[in-house]
Write an enzyme that holds these catalytic residues in place. Structure first.
Site, PDB file in Angstrom:
ATOM      1  N   LYS A 170      20.510  81.507 103.940  1.00 33.43           N
ATOM      2  CA  LYS A 170      21.904  81.845 103.638  1.00 33.43           C
ATOM      3  C   LYS A 170      21.876  82.751 102.417  1.00 33.43           C
ATOM      4  O   LYS A 170      21.711  82.300 101.305  1.00 33.43           O
ATOM      5  CB  LYS A 170      22.708  80.575 103.348  1.00 33.43           C
ATOM      6  CG  LYS A 170      24.224  80.711 103.611  1.00 33.43           C
ATOM      7  CD  LYS A 170      24.946  81.717 102.736  1.00 33.43           C
ATOM      8  CE  LYS A 170      25.130  81.224 101.320  1.00 33.43           C
ATOM      9  NZ  LYS A 170      25.933  82.237 100.509  1.00 33.43           N
ATOM     10  N   GLU A 245      15.536  77.558  91.118  1.00 37.83           N
ATOM     11  CA  GLU A 245      15.259  78.579  90.099  1.00 37.83           C
ATOM     12  C   GLU A 245      16.619  78.998  89.555  1.00 37.83           C
ATOM     13  O   GLU A 245      17.394  79.650  90.247  1.00 37.83           O
ATOM     14  CB  GLU A 245      14.503  79.754  90.724  1.00 37.83           C
ATOM     15  CG  GLU A 245      13.790  80.614  89.695  1.00 37.83           C
ATOM     16  CD  GLU A 245      14.643  81.772  89.225  1.00 37.83           C
ATOM     17  OE1 GLU A 245      15.265  81.620  88.152  1.00 37.83           O
ATOM     18  OE2 GLU A 245      14.698  82.794  89.902  1.00 37.83           O
ATOM     19  N   CYS A 279      17.704  86.788  85.653  1.00 34.01           N
ATOM     20  CA  CYS A 279      17.726  85.443  85.076  1.00 34.01           C
ATOM     21  C   CYS A 279      16.735  85.290  83.937  1.00 34.01           C
ATOM     22  O   CYS A 279      16.924  84.455  83.044  1.00 34.01           O
ATOM     23  CB  CYS A 279      17.453  84.402  86.163  1.00 34.01           C
ATOM     24  SG  CYS A 279      15.949  84.720  87.106  1.00 34.01           S
ATOM     25  N   GLU A 379      24.490  82.020  79.249  1.00 35.26           N
ATOM     26  CA  GLU A 379      23.938  83.139  80.009  1.00 35.26           C
ATOM     27  C   GLU A 379      25.062  84.111  80.362  1.00 35.26           C
ATOM     28  O   GLU A 379      26.031  83.744  81.023  1.00 35.26           O
ATOM     29  CB  GLU A 379      23.263  82.631  81.284  1.00 35.26           C
ATOM     30  CG  GLU A 379      22.561  83.716  82.072  1.00 35.26           C
ATOM     31  CD  GLU A 379      21.810  83.182  83.276  1.00 35.26           C
ATOM     32  OE1 GLU A 379      20.692  83.650  83.527  1.00 35.26           O
ATOM     33  OE2 GLU A 379      22.339  82.289  83.968  1.00 35.26           O
TER      34      GLU A 379
END
Length: 472
Positions: A170, A245, A279, A379
């Protein structure tokens, strides 16, 4: 606009069960360029059923033969590298040069590494009076992000294929066109029907259905920590394995005596890479007080070379961020930094000159950032760099480790042994020393809230295996 109406399930393209669609928007001009089906729980059911039916045959296929199919997939990806790069530029906004080298180029190398590993990995070993078998975990539900759409697909699909697993993918709703190209490459590589399946759709619908499906044995997810927690909870209810992750707030520590000019230039380039949508981006630059103002000046000068522009222009190094939501989010963080007292030395939340259309953000540098500030803790996922000051190595270590994340970090020092010693004390899954190059065979993943498990190389393959011992 191109309308795609199929999902790749059981070795063929078939219409979605529902009639909903997802529009794909070019972030450089905000124009709708395509649409794909919005998959439902019924579509996920069909894909999982196809994967379960294909599992016994693929798991029993000798690893060397599995490796041959992965090599064929690698060759298909290589043959369509220019088309893949153009697609990534269209749906993500990545500059075409970076899209060609990294978005389209690195997955070819990663797929090749797993073609070799499939043939050489020790799926069986003898320990004392036991034969230990490393067998496929089963059906994998892979949920991938938009920031590196093909790289993250290959990072999951290639090791799963090498392990003997079957997969339902997906992809992110912002970048489904790259996933469809990947499915075409799978078909051309003659990977058996049902071994790989693609369902496009929204996270709360198709993604959740995949994560909670009883026919899925492992969920591999890359994305935000908040969504990772949710997926972990869903998977835990079914006692199924997860590989997560997640986010990062990575620190780059420049120790006294290091090449400051080189370290700052590398850091600015890293933060501007992929419009800051990485990331593992080194978003916190830690510099000793004695050379702090020099570092601020260097960063301000370096970031001036990164001017947002048309991502189809080979000379452009910074494109737009992916969508309107992300655009507002990044600009909001920049405003928050100013509000909390950080010193804005470059960039800002206003639109870049001549870029009133598209989701463009000025590469931004903040000085006088303290560890308590929002821009130092959360973040941002945009081209925003925060410079922090420290007085000694112990304080630098406290600041670097003083985050809920632990995905990546970097250290610069005059002496490599000094840098390595400091790196050993960092709470991060991967640490660059003096600009060390990314290694596709080394494990990638995080400590703390940055995730569970590892990707790439043999460690990435091991995520898709379970262990059985035979005593005799």
């Amino acid at each position: 606009m191109i309308a795609h109406d199929g999902m790749y399930i059981g070795g063929s393209w078939r219409p979605a069960v529902g009639t909903g669609t997802i529009e794909v928007v070019n972030p450089a001009d905000e124009q709708v360029v395509a649409s794909v089906p919005a998959g439902s729980a019924e579509d996920v059911d069909a894909a999982v059923a196809a994967a379960r039916a294909a599992l016994p045959g693929w798991a029993a296929t000798p690893p060397a033969l599995r490796g041959e199919r992965i090599a064929a997939l690698r060759d298909q990806l290589a043959a369509r590298q220019d088309e893949i790069a153009a697609t990534v530029t269209t749906e993500l906004g990545s500059p075409i040069g970076f899209a060609t080298r990294v978005h389209a180029g690195v997955p070819v190398a990663v797929a090749g590494s797993y073609a070799e590993l499939a043939a050489t990995y020790a799926f069986e070993e003898r320990i004392g009076n036991s034969t230990v078998l490393h067998e496929p975990v089963g059906v994998v539900g892979a949920i991938t992000p938009w920031n590196y759409p093909l790289h993250q697909i290959v990072n999951k699909v290639a090791p799963a294929l090498a392990a003997g697993c079957t997969i339902v993918l997906k992809p992110a709703e912002d970048t489904p066109l790259t996933a469809q190209l990947f499915a075409e490459c799978v078909a051309a590589a003659e990977i058996p029907a049902g071994v790989f399946n693609l369902v496009t759709g929204l996270g709360p619908v198709a993604g959740q259905a995949l994560a909670e499906h009883p026919g899925v044995d492992l969920v591999s997810f890359t994305g935000s920590t908040a969504v990772g927690r949710r997926i972990g909870a869903i998977a835990g209810a079914g006692v199924k394995r997860v590989a997560l992750e997640l986010g990062g707030k990575s620190a780059n520590v420049v120790l006294p005596g290091a090449d400051l000019e080189k370290a700052v230039a590398a850091n600015v380039a890293d933060v501007c890479r992929n419009a800051g949508q990485s990331c593992n981006a080194l978003t916190r630059l830690l510099v000793h007080a004695d050379r702090y103002e020099e570092a601020v000046s260097l960063a301000a000068a370096a970031v001036a070379a990164f001017v947002p522009g048309d991502p189809t222009d080979p000379a452009v190094r910074v494109g737009p961020v992916v969508n309107a939501k992300q655009h507002a989010r990044v600009r909001g963080y920049i405003d928050k930094g100013v509000e909390e007292g950080a010193r804005l030395v470059a960039g800002g939340s206003h639109a870049p000159e001549g870029r009133d259309k598209g989701y463009f953000v000025r590469p931004t540098v903040f000085a006088d950032v303290t560890p308590e500030m929002t821009i130092a803790r959360e973040e941002i996922f945009g081209p925003v760099l925060s410079l922090l000051k420290y007085e000694d190595e112990d304080e630098a270590l406290r600041i670097a480790n003083g985050t809920e994340y632990g995905l990546a970090a970097a250290v610069w020092a005059a002496d490599e042994e000094q840098a390595a010693a400091f790196a050993r004390r960092l709470e991060a899954g991967q640490v660059e020393i003096n600009g060390g190059r990314f290694n596709i065979l080394a494990p990638f993943g995080g400590y703390k809230q940055s995730g569970v498990g590892r990707e790439l190389g043999a460690h990435g393959l091991a995520e898709y295996l379970q262990t059985k011992s035979l005593q005799f």
